[in-house]
Design a protein around this motif. Structure first.
Motif, PDB file in Angstrom:
ATOM      1  N   GLN A 191     -47.183  -8.199 -21.879  1.00 55.30           N
ATOM      2  CA  GLN A 191     -46.008  -7.743 -22.620  1.00 55.30           C
ATOM      3  C   GLN A 191     -45.830  -6.233 -22.477  1.00 55.30           C
ATOM      4  OE1 GLN A 191     -43.668  -9.725 -24.422  1.00 55.30           O
ATOM      5  NE2 GLN A 191     -42.605  -7.762 -24.224  1.00 55.30           N
ATOM      6  N   ALA A 192     -46.941  -5.492 -22.522  1.00 51.84           N
ATOM      7  CA  ALA A 192     -46.866  -4.038 -22.364  1.00 51.84           C
ATOM      8  C   ALA A 192     -46.378  -3.664 -20.966  1.00 51.84           C
ATOM      9  CB  ALA A 192     -48.225  -3.413 -22.636  1.00 51.84           C
ATOM     10  N   GLU A 193     -46.866  -4.373 -19.952  1.00 49.87           N
ATOM     11  CA  GLU A 193     -46.405  -4.115 -18.580  1.00 49.87           C
ATOM     12  C   GLU A 193     -44.918  -4.435 -18.436  1.00 49.87           C
ATOM     13  OE1 GLU A 193     -49.032  -6.555 -16.355  1.00 49.87           O
ATOM     14  OE2 GLU A 193     -50.566  -4.986 -16.111  1.00 49.87           O
ATOM     15  N   LEU A 194     -44.496  -5.540 -19.081  1.00 46.32           N
ATOM     16  CA  LEU A 194     -43.087  -5.935 -19.018  1.00 46.32           C
ATOM     17  C   LEU A 194     -42.201  -4.900 -19.704  1.00 46.32           C
ATOM     18  CD1 LEU A 194     -41.174  -8.197 -18.088  1.00 46.32           C
ATOM     19  CD2 LEU A 194     -41.480  -9.275 -20.324  1.00 46.32           C
ATOM     20  N   ASP A 195     -42.636  -4.431 -20.879  1.00 41.86           N
ATOM     21  CA  ASP A 195     -41.854  -3.416 -21.587  1.00 41.86           C
ATOM     22  C   ASP A 195     -41.740  -2.140 -20.762  1.00 41.86           C
ATOM     23  OD1 ASP A 195     -41.489  -5.117 -23.711  1.00 41.86           O
ATOM     24  OD2 ASP A 195     -43.134  -4.302 -24.908  1.00 41.86           O
ATOM     25  N   LEU A 196     -42.827  -1.761 -20.105  1.00 41.36           N
ATOM     26  CA  LEU A 196     -42.792  -0.548 -19.277  1.00 41.36           C
ATOM     27  C   LEU A 196     -41.835  -0.728 -18.095  1.00 41.36           C
ATOM     28  CD1 LEU A 196     -43.884   2.264 -18.729  1.00 41.36           C
ATOM     29  CD2 LEU A 196     -45.757   1.214 -17.433  1.00 41.36           C
ATOM     30  N   SER A 197     -41.841  -1.929 -17.490  1.00 40.75           N
ATOM     31  CA  SER A 197     -40.931  -2.166 -16.361  1.00 40.75           C
ATOM     32  C   SER A 197     -39.475  -2.175 -16.800  1.00 40.75           C
ATOM     33  CB  SER A 197     -41.282  -3.497 -15.680  1.00 40.75           C
ATOM     34  OG  SER A 197     -40.988  -4.606 -16.529  1.00 40.75           O
ATOM     35  N   HIS A 198     -39.226  -2.530 -18.059  1.00 40.00           N
ATOM     36  CA  HIS A 198     -37.858  -2.576 -18.568  1.00 40.00           C
ATOM     37  C   HIS A 198     -37.293  -1.199 -18.885  1.00 40.00           C
ATOM     38  CE1 HIS A 198     -38.257  -7.052 -19.906  1.00 40.00           C
ATOM     39  NE2 HIS A 198     -37.895  -6.914 -18.649  1.00 40.00           N
ATOM     40  N   THR A 199     -38.093  -0.155 -18.732  1.00 42.37           N
ATOM     41  CA  THR A 199     -37.554   1.192 -18.949  1.00 42.37           C
ATOM     42  C   THR A 199     -36.659   1.626 -17.787  1.00 42.37           C
ATOM     43  OG1 THR A 199     -39.561   2.165 -17.989  1.00 42.37           O
ATOM     44  CG2 THR A 199     -39.488   1.891 -20.385  1.00 42.37           C
ATOM     45  N   ASN A 200     -36.742   0.910 -16.672  1.00 39.99           N
ATOM     46  CA  ASN A 200     -35.826   1.132 -15.549  1.00 39.99           C
ATOM     47  C   ASN A 200     -34.875  -0.055 -15.471  1.00 39.99           C
ATOM     48  OD1 ASN A 200     -36.933   3.610 -14.676  1.00 39.99           O
ATOM     49  ND2 ASN A 200     -38.550   2.539 -13.567  1.00 39.99           N
ATOM     50  N   ILE A 201     -33.593   0.202 -15.508  1.00 37.90           N
ATOM     51  CA  ILE A 201     -32.581  -0.866 -15.478  1.00 37.90           C
ATOM     52  C   ILE A 201     -31.967  -0.885 -14.086  1.00 37.90           C
ATOM     53  CG2 ILE A 201     -30.330  -1.587 -16.342  1.00 37.90           C
ATOM     54  CD1 ILE A 201     -32.925   0.213 -18.496  1.00 37.90           C
ATOM     55  N   TYR A 202     -31.998  -2.069 -13.460  1.00 42.02           N
ATOM     56  CA  TYR A 202     -31.527  -2.236 -12.090  1.00 42.02           C
ATOM     57  C   TYR A 202     -30.301  -3.140 -12.048  1.00 42.02           C
ATOM     58  CZ  TYR A 202     -36.222  -0.461 -11.074  1.00 42.02           C
ATOM     59  OH  TYR A 202     -37.365   0.296 -11.032  1.00 42.02           O
ATOM     60  N   ALA A 203     -29.544  -3.031 -10.964  1.00 44.34           N
ATOM     61  CA  ALA A 203     -28.363  -3.872 -10.778  1.00 44.34           C
ATOM     62  C   ALA A 203     -28.794  -5.312 -10.523  1.00 44.34           C
ATOM     63  CB  ALA A 203     -27.534  -3.361  -9.609  1.00 44.34           C
ATOM     64  N   PRO A 204     -28.244  -6.299 -11.249  1.00 45.86           N
ATOM     65  CA  PRO A 204     -28.645  -7.700 -11.052  1.00 45.86           C
ATOM     66  C   PRO A 204     -28.158  -8.280  -9.730  1.00 45.86           C
ATOM     67  CG  PRO A 204     -26.833  -7.561 -12.610  1.00 45.86           C
ATOM     68  CD  PRO A 204     -27.247  -6.155 -12.323  1.00 45.86           C
ATOM     69  N   SER A 205     -27.100  -7.708  -9.167  1.00 44.46           N
ATOM     70  CA  SER A 205     -26.562  -8.156  -7.887  1.00 44.46           C
ATOM     71  C   SER A 205     -25.648  -7.058  -7.361  1.00 44.46           C
ATOM     72  CB  SER A 205     -25.790  -9.472  -8.043  1.00 44.46           C
ATOM     73  OG  SER A 205     -24.687  -9.300  -8.920  1.00 44.46           O
ATOM     74  N   ALA A 206     -25.074  -7.288  -6.185  1.00 39.05           N
ATOM     75  CA  ALA A 206     -24.125  -6.318  -5.641  1.00 39.05           C
ATOM     76  C   ALA A 206     -22.864  -6.326  -6.492  1.00 39.05           C
ATOM     77  CB  ALA A 206     -23.802  -6.651  -4.191  1.00 39.05           C
ATOM     78  N   GLY A 207     -22.363  -5.145  -6.796  1.00 38.51           N
ATOM     79  CA  GLY A 207     -21.174  -5.082  -7.629  1.00 38.51           C
ATOM     80  C   GLY A 207     -20.734  -3.658  -7.883  1.00 38.51           C
ATOM     81  N   VAL A 208     -19.980  -3.492  -8.971  1.00 35.28           N
ATOM     82  CA  VAL A 208     -19.408  -2.194  -9.318  1.00 35.28           C
ATOM     83  C   VAL A 208     -19.716  -1.886 -10.777  1.00 35.28           C
ATOM     84  CG1 VAL A 208     -17.285  -0.834  -9.473  1.00 35.28           C
ATOM     85  CG2 VAL A 208     -17.537  -2.529  -7.658  1.00 35.28           C
ATOM     86  N   ILE A 209     -20.109  -0.651 -11.030  1.00 36.42           N
ATOM     87  CA  ILE A 209     -20.273  -0.159 -12.394  1.00 36.42           C
ATOM     88  C   ILE A 209     -18.975   0.528 -12.795  1.00 36.42           C
ATOM     89  CG2 ILE A 209     -21.547   1.380 -13.909  1.00 36.42           C
ATOM     90  CD1 ILE A 209     -23.174  -0.972 -12.986  1.00 36.42           C
ATOM     91  N   THR A 210     -18.346   0.056 -13.850  1.00 42.49           N
ATOM     92  CA  THR A 210     -17.075   0.629 -14.275  1.00 42.49           C
ATOM     93  C   THR A 210     -17.134   0.993 -15.751  1.00 42.49           C
ATOM     94  OG1 THR A 210     -14.681   0.297 -14.274  1.00 42.49           O
ATOM     95  CG2 THR A 210     -16.041  -1.596 -14.879  1.00 42.49           C
TER      96      THR A 210
END
Length: 355
Positions: A191-210
């Motif tokens: 859980q601690a490793e998962l929480d640490l990895s969630h501090t970086n938010i990545y794009a779920p797929s190709a797309g556009v941020i608007t």
């Protein structure tokens, strides 16, 4: 009758005939090659939300930027999550140490059980010997009762020792690392490793941020949307037709589409599906009586139903979610209706140059 009046009457007859032919065409064409301007480009709009809370330390994208799958969007301060991970690692090491202690306790419990079993055997033998002598009246009753008490006590002590050994073994599991202590510590570490990895938010797929409104220093809250993401692979066209216009539609029907953003250009589509309902007919159990729709109009507005279209080619880059389009359906395999549909859509495409 003058020549002018005669010419006027001829033109009126021609206009009336033309009007009748035009109306007949509209009535028939609305069933075989229906046209609608109530069409849009749709897409999956995803509200991205972090799974942990904390101040934002980095924003790696800009507004309306195209991103690839897995591309970093923004980062959250990971200090407390890194500390929590180190704490979980220490706890796991302590769990292994406690597990080793349990193994030592098992060995001690086994040794204690062996000692208790020896005492029990001696007490049982002594009781049997005293009991035989008591039957011959060679020992007193008090001695017989004392031997029996020692026998019962030895049996109880042996049973308690065996149960204590089973309790410790149950905590250890089937092998090293299978104890409940170690498993719980491993879960906390994961859980601690998962929480640490969630501090970086990545794009779920190709797309556009608007509509980007994220800045460094802003506080991110877990499960609260912060970014609007539109998947570039999810765009499709849907058109709303009058319900009578879809009665002859089948899965083999095709469509011509022209977009307001691309006037004069015509694109080929196929019919993917038709919705099986509209919101106005959806009923929810509220405990109230039915609300009856009242209309004083002789001819009510036609109900529209949504038809979803599909294309083997990706939609043009000029389009966006909400782009307007004009759609004409036609039955495949019928050259006559396909030709008329083509003429209709080309005319609509030309009109898009004007408005």
């Amino acid at each position: 009758m003058s020549h002018t009046q005669s010419a006027f009457h001829r033109w009126m007859r021609r206009l009336i005939v033309l009007f009748i032919v035009f109306m007949a065409y509209i009535i028939v064409a609305d069933r075989y090659v229906p046209l609608t301007t109530e069409s849009r480009v749709y897409g999956y709009v995803v509200q991205l939300a972090p799974e942990v809370s904390g101040p934002i330390t980095d924003v790696a994208i800009s507004n309306n930027q195209h991103v690839k799958k897995g591309q970093l969007l923004f980062s959250i301060n990971d200090s407390k999550y890194a500390i929590a991970l180190d704490r979980a690692k220490v706890a796991l090491q302590q769990a292994y140490e406690q597990e080793q202690s349990l193994y030592a306790q098992v060995e001690a419990a086994i040794a204690n059980t062996a000692s208790c079993e020896a005492n029990y055997n001696n007490a049982a033998a002594e009781y049997q010997r005293i009991n035989k002598l008591a039957k011959k009246h060679l020992v007193s009753t008090s001695m017989q009762e004392s031997a029996y008490a020692k026998y019962q006590a030895a049996r109880s002590t042996l049973h308690a020792s065996k149960q204590q050994t089973l309790v410790i073994k149950a905590q250890l599991g089937t092998g090293i690392g299978d104890s409940s202590l170690v498993m719980a510590a491993n879960n906390n570490l994961a859980q601690a490793e998962l929480d640490l990895s969630h501090t970086n938010i990545y794009a779920p797929s190709a797309g556009v941020i608007t509509n980007l409104q994220v800045e460094i220093g802003a506080m991110a809250t877990a499960n609260q949307p912060m970014l609007t993401f539109i998947s570039s692979d999810s765009l499709w066209v849907a058109a709303d037709f009058r319900e009578k216009a879809t009665t002859l539609m089948t899965n083999s029907s095709a469509a011509y589409v022209t977009y307001d953003a691309l006037p004069g250009q015509v694109f080929n589509f196929t019919v993917a599906s038709r919705d099986f309902g509209v919101a106005s007919a959806q009923q929810t159990a509220t405990g109230k009586l039915t609300s009856v729709e009242v209309s004083n109009r002789w001819v009510r507005d036609a109900q529209r139903i949504r038809v979803n279209l599909a294309s083997e080619q990706a939609l043009p880059n000029q389009l966006f979610v909400g782009s307007r389009a004009t759609v004409v359906l036609y039955p495949t395999g019928n050259v006559w209706w396909q030709t008329l549909a083509s003429l209709q859509i080309k005319l609509a495409g030309l009109l898009h140059y004007i408005y």
